[in-house]
Scaffold this motif. Structure first.
Motif, short mmCIF file in Angstrom:
data_model
loop_
_atom_site.label_atom_id
_atom_site.label_comp_id
_atom_site.label_asym_id
_atom_site.label_seq_id
_atom_site.Cartn_x
_atom_site.Cartn_y
_atom_site.Cartn_z
N MET A 18 -5.41 -1.55 5.78
CA MET A 18 -4.53 -0.42 6.67
C MET A 18 -3.89 -0.09 4.87
O MET A 18 -4.03 0.63 4.66
CB MET A 18 -3.65 -0.32 7.19
CG MET A 18 -3.94 -0.35 8.71
SD MET A 18 -3.91 0.92 9.36
CE MET A 18 -4.52 0.75 11.21
N VAL A 19 -3.53 -1.09 4.55
CA VAL A 19 -2.30 -0.30 3.24
C VAL A 19 -3.83 0.02 2.47
O VAL A 19 -3.36 0.82 1.36
CB VAL A 19 -1.93 -1.12 2.31
CG1 VAL A 19 -0.97 -1.09 1.45
CG2 VAL A 19 -0.29 -1.50 3.55
N GLU A 20 -4.72 -0.58 2.28
CA GLU A 20 -5.39 -0.52 1.12
C GLU A 20 -6.45 1.33 1.54
O GLU A 20 -6.17 1.77 0.23
CB GLU A 20 -6.58 -1.65 0.72
CG GLU A 20 -8.55 -1.07 0.68
CD GLU A 20 -9.03 -2.38 0.68
OE1 GLU A 20 -10.10 -2.07 -0.05
OE2 GLU A 20 -8.91 -3.34 1.69
N VAL A 21 -6.56 1.04 2.94
CA VAL A 21 -6.96 2.91 2.85
C VAL A 21 -6.06 3.45 3.00
O VAL A 21 -6.14 4.80 2.28
CB VAL A 21 -7.42 2.53 4.83
CG1 VAL A 21 -7.92 4.27 5.07
CG2 VAL A 21 -9.02 1.44 4.66
N GLY A 22 -4.88 3.46 2.71
CA GLY A 22 -3.47 4.31 2.62
C GLY A 22 -3.96 4.40 1.21
O GLY A 22 -3.74 6.05 1.00
N ARG A 23 -3.35 3.49 0.27
CA ARG A 23 -3.56 4.36 -0.98
C ARG A 23 -4.52 5.04 -1.64
O ARG A 23 -4.40 5.15 -2.44
CB ARG A 23 -3.58 2.89 -1.53
CG ARG A 23 -2.27 1.94 -1.44
CD ARG A 23 -2.14 0.46 -1.89
NE ARG A 23 -1.00 -0.31 -2.01
CZ ARG A 23 -1.08 -1.39 -2.07
NH1 ARG A 23 -2.04 -2.56 -2.50
NH2 ARG A 23 0.74 -2.31 -2.19
N LYS A 24 -6.05 4.64 -0.79
CA LYS A 24 -6.45 5.86 -1.13
C LYS A 24 -6.80 6.63 -0.90
O LYS A 24 -7.11 7.67 -1.65
CB LYS A 24 -8.25 5.08 -1.06
CG LYS A 24 -8.24 3.94 -1.63
CD LYS A 24 -9.73 3.52 -0.83
CE LYS A 24 -10.28 1.62 -1.72
NZ LYS A 24 -11.86 1.83 -0.45
N ARG A 25 -5.81 7.46 0.39
CA ARG A 25 -5.72 8.89 0.66
C ARG A 25 -4.68 9.11 0.31
O ARG A 25 -4.91 10.47 0.71
CB ARG A 25 -6.14 8.38 2.60
CG ARG A 25 -7.57 7.90 2.81
CD ARG A 25 -7.31 8.05 4.76
NE ARG A 25 -8.53 7.32 5.17
CZ ARG A 25 -8.72 7.30 6.42
NH1 ARG A 25 -7.98 7.44 7.40
NH2 ARG A 25 -9.86 6.60 7.03
N GLN A 26 -3.76 8.16 -0.16
CA GLN A 26 -2.83 9.37 -0.29
C GLN A 26 -1.78 8.35 -1.17
O GLN A 26 -0.90 7.35 -1.51
CB GLN A 26 -1.58 8.49 0.74
CG GLN A 26 -2.21 9.16 2.18
CD GLN A 26 -1.80 10.75 3.05
OE1 GLN A 26 -1.25 11.54 2.09
NE2 GLN A 26 -2.39 11.00 3.51
#
Length: 243
Positions: free
Chosen positions: A85-93
């Protein structure tokens, strides 16, 4: 993991969320019939973050709620125990600060944040009372807690229909929309087993919070819980030791 028996193994739950991270937000919007946006708006309003305040968003997932909170000018830290989740979040935000961490042992000093929030994540914690004690610890005196969580509709007819949706409809939708449909069977079971509004309110008071209150959203399918850390309290709830 297929049964939400309130004795959740953190690594198993984290792995489950790793598996749904890529399509998590889209699937949630579909499964909530668009209500997820309304719940997020209500939560952000309840937090009432001001410019310059420090806010901790626990179980932040991909950071959708964190980004909404940050629009006020607050400094938001997005924490989640799922590295996926954190990996995807860092890319999106990319403008937000993401941390992989455990709600039961928050990696922050005492009295760090003006507000702490957790949306749809407390029921996935192995020891929710320990997590509440940790939230209390990292809040500044006078700081506020906002919890948005699935709950128990007070009307019997709606409660029956909602349980039928969780057991029979949600798994079918998840098969079509999710990359890991068994995970949503777990989530449905975790919602059914989660205690009702009054019990969670008691937990907040037991952790030391005052001005505890809740408001039902969508007829009690979701409840928004609030509490305050007393401004002059010396009470220190027990929690795991920190370096």
């Amino acid at each position: 993991m297929t049964k939400a028996d309130m004795n959740k193994q953190p690594q198993q739950v984290a792995s489950m969320f790793d598996g749904v991270a890529a399509h998590y937000d889209v699937t949630n919007d579909i499964l909530s019939a668009g209500n997820a946006v309304l719940w997020r708006i209500a939560t952000v309003k309840a937090i009432g973050a001001g410019a310059g305040e420090k806010v901790l968003d626990i179980a932040a997932g991909t950071g959708t709620s964190s980004a909404a909170i940050a629009k006020s000018g607050a400094e938001v830290v997005a924490l989640d125990f799922s590295a996926g989740m954190v990996e995807v979040g860092r890319k999106r935000q990319p403008h937000l600060k993401f941390i992989v961490g455990d709600a039961e042992e928050l990696p922050f000093a005492d009295e760090t944040f003006d507000a702490v929030t957790i949306s749809f994540g407390l029921r996935n914690v192995n020891r929710p009372k320990t997590a509440l004690a940790e939230m209390y610890r990292v809040l500044k005196p006078g700081g506020r807690l906002v919890i948005c969580e699935f709950s128990t509709p007070p009307l019997a007819g709606l409660r029956f229909g909602y349980q039928a949706y969780l057991r029979h409809v949600l798994p079918g939708i998840a098969k079509v929309t999710s990359s890991n449909s068994p995970a949503y069977s777990y989530l449905a079971e975790s919602i059914e087993k989660w205690p009702e509004q009054q019990v969670l309110s008691q937990w907040l008071r037991g952790a030391g919070f005052t001005r505890v209150a809740y408001r039902n959203l969508t007829a009690g399918i979701v409840a928004l819980h609030r509490g305050r850390k007393p401004a002059s309290s010396t009470r220190r709830p027990s929690s795991a030791p920190h370096a």
